[in-house]
Design an enzyme around this catalytic site. Sequence first.
Site, PDB file in Angstrom:
ATOM      1  N   CYS A  71       0.644  -1.217  -0.166  1.00 40.85           N
ATOM      2  CA  CYS A  71       0.120  -0.006  -0.001  1.00 40.85           C
ATOM      3  C   CYS A  71       0.912   1.322  -0.197  1.00 40.85           C
ATOM      4  CB  CYS A  71      -0.769  -0.051   1.182  1.00 40.85           C
ATOM      5  SG  CYS A  71      -1.754   1.481   1.811  1.00 40.85           S
ATOM      6  N   CYS A  74      -0.151   4.018   2.645  1.00 44.07           N
ATOM      7  CA  CYS A  74       0.347   3.429   3.987  1.00 44.07           C
ATOM      8  C   CYS A  74       1.995   3.575   4.157  1.00 44.07           C
ATOM      9  CB  CYS A  74       0.278   1.802   4.257  1.00 44.07           C
ATOM     10  SG  CYS A  74      -1.240   1.128   4.048  1.00 44.07           S
TER      11      CYS A  74
END
Length: 154
Positions: A71, A74
């Site tokens: 991600c 993230c």
Amino acid sequence: MSAAAAESTRTITCPHCGTRNRVPAAAASVPKCGHCHEPLPWIADAGDDDFAVVAEQAPVPVLVDLWATWCAPCRMVSPVLERLATDRAGALKLVKVDIDRAPRLAQRFEVQAVPTLMVLRDGRVLARRPGAAPEPALRSWLDEALQSRGTENP
């Protein structure tokens, strides 16, 4: 305390004096620098087997980062969360949970987007936020969550 949580440590450099300290993932009190005795940023990893000990039994409120290695948002928000934990050393713990390695936690907290951020106090969810955001928005959200009494349940 689980054996894994008891043995898990992270090396943190004291922002006050520069001394490197080993900080346990779980402890009964907040970590302090072995040299200058100032509170240290408390950043730990947790998974399905040790989340209760590492996050839910922490003596301070916990910012939980439910994230994934694949991600990109993230990876962008992670340094911001570490700065928030550093700014609130002694008053906040950051617990990072890789949802691909902790599928039971992802299911328990019904994670539908990563990152998903939560604030826990005494094991209760005070606030929850899906997705990444700029640092000022995250600071504001965290401040509001820490002032909350917590009405949300996982």
